[in-house]
Design an enzyme around this catalytic site. Structure first.
Site, PDB file in Angstrom:
ATOM      1  CB  CYS A 193      -0.759   0.027   1.332  1.00  0.00           C
ATOM      2  SG  CYS A 193      -2.106   1.327   1.144  1.00  0.00           S
ATOM      3  CG  HIS A 247      -5.440  -2.591  -1.604  1.00  0.00           C
ATOM      4  ND1 HIS A 247      -4.474  -3.199  -0.740  1.00  0.00           N
ATOM      5  CD2 HIS A 247      -5.176  -1.366  -1.480  1.00  0.00           C
ATOM      6  CE1 HIS A 247      -3.837  -1.968  -0.245  1.00  0.00           C
ATOM      7  NE2 HIS A 247      -4.015  -0.968  -0.577  1.00  0.00           N
ATOM      8  CD  GLU A 248      -6.548   1.571  -4.116  1.00  0.00           C
ATOM      9  OE1 GLU A 248      -6.652   2.353  -3.363  1.00  0.00           O
ATOM     10  OE2 GLU A 248      -5.484   0.799  -4.179  1.00  0.00           O
ATOM     11  CG  HIS A 299      -7.290   2.690   0.939  1.00  0.00           C
ATOM     12  ND1 HIS A 299      -6.627   3.078   2.139  1.00  0.00           N
ATOM     13  CD2 HIS A 299      -6.379   1.947   0.098  1.00  0.00           C
ATOM     14  CE1 HIS A 299      -5.457   2.552   1.784  1.00  0.00           C
ATOM     15  NE2 HIS A 299      -5.221   1.969   0.630  1.00  0.00           N
TER      16      HIS A 299
HETATM   17 ZN   LIG Z   1      -3.574   0.959  -0.044  1.00  0.00          ZN
END
Ligand SMILES: [Zn+2]
Length: 196
Positions: free
Chosen positions: A105, A147-148, A151
Site C-alpha cells: 500500500c 484493496h482500494e 480504503h
Molecule cells: Zn492502499
C-alpha cells in the site's frame, strides 16, 4: 500536480468515505492529480483518503501487473487496458474461495503481506462522468478494487492480518507514522508535526 500521500497512522485512513455528487468542486483536476500521484509512486490504485479526502472515490490502473510473465496473454491484455475511476462504489457481491496475494500500500511503504480475499466481485459505481455501472471482476483486477474499496471504508490491508502478523509488523508501522522511513515519493506523516 503530485499530491503528498498520507502515511499510516493518519486518522483520515480510518474514516468511512462519504458519497460525492456531480457538483463536487474541480473533480477533473482532482482526478488528474490523483492519477499523476499514483503513477509517480508506481502504484496500481489510489483512494481519496490516501491524499487526505474522506470521500468515496478511488482509481485503478493495473498496467504494471500486465508484465507478469506467469499470466496468460489474455490476462496480461486485460490488466494492460484496465484504467478506471470508481465513484460512490459499493461491492454488492463477493464470491469464491479466498486466495492469498502479497499486498502492499502506498500509505504503508515497504510492508508487504499476504492477504486473503474472495476472487470474484460485483461492484456498483459511477464513473468520472457519473454514468452508473454494475460490473463483475475477478483475478488481480478484483484484488486491486477490493484493496482500494477497503480504503473508502476506512480499512487498511494490515487490519486484515492475523494478530501474530500484526504484532510482528507493529514496530515498522509506528516508524512509518513517525516518518522514520526512506520513501521516494512525497508523503505526509501524522506524527511529524510534534517535532518543532
Ligand atoms: Zn492502499
Amino acid at each position: 500536480m503530485i499530491l503528498p500521500i498520507v502515511a499510516y497512522g493518519d486518522p483520515v485512513l480510518k474514516k468511512k468515505g462519504t458519497e460525492i455528487t456531480k457538483t463536487y468542486p474541480d473533480l477533473d483536476v482532482l482526478l488528474d492529480n490523483m492519477f499523476e500521484t499514483m503513477y509517480n509512486a508506481y502504484g496500481v490504485g489510489l483512494a481519496a483518503p490516501q491524499i487526505g479526502l474522506p470521500i468515496r472515490l478511488f482509481l485503478v490502473d493495473t498496467k504494471p501487473f500486465a508484465e507478469d510473465e506467469d499470466l496468460t496473454a489474455e490476462e496480461q491484455k486485460a490488466l494492460k487496458d484496465f484504467k478506471r475511476v470508481f465513484i460512490n462504489a459499493k461491492i454488492i457481491k463477493e464470491e469464491g474461495d479466498e486466495w492469498a496475494f502479497n499486498e502492499g500500500c502506498l500509505s504503508i511503504p515497504d510492508v508487504r503481506e499476504d492477504v486473503f480475499r474472495q476472487p470474484k466481485i460485483t461492484v456498483e459505481y459511477v464513473d468520472e462522468n457519473f454514468e452508473p455501472h454494475t460490473e463483475t471482476f475477478d483475478g488481480l483486477i478484483a484484488r486491486v478494487i477490493q484493496h482500494e474499496y477497503d480504503h473508502i471504508e476506512g480499512i487498511l490491508f494490515t487490519d486484515k492480518l492475523s494478530s501474530l502478523k500484526k504484532r510482528l509488523i507493529k514496530g515498522r508501522l509506528v516508524n512509518i507514522s513517525k516518518g522514520k522511513i526512506n520513501v521516494d515519493y512525497k508523503m505526509r506523516f501524522p506524527d511529524q508535526k510534534k517535532k518543532r
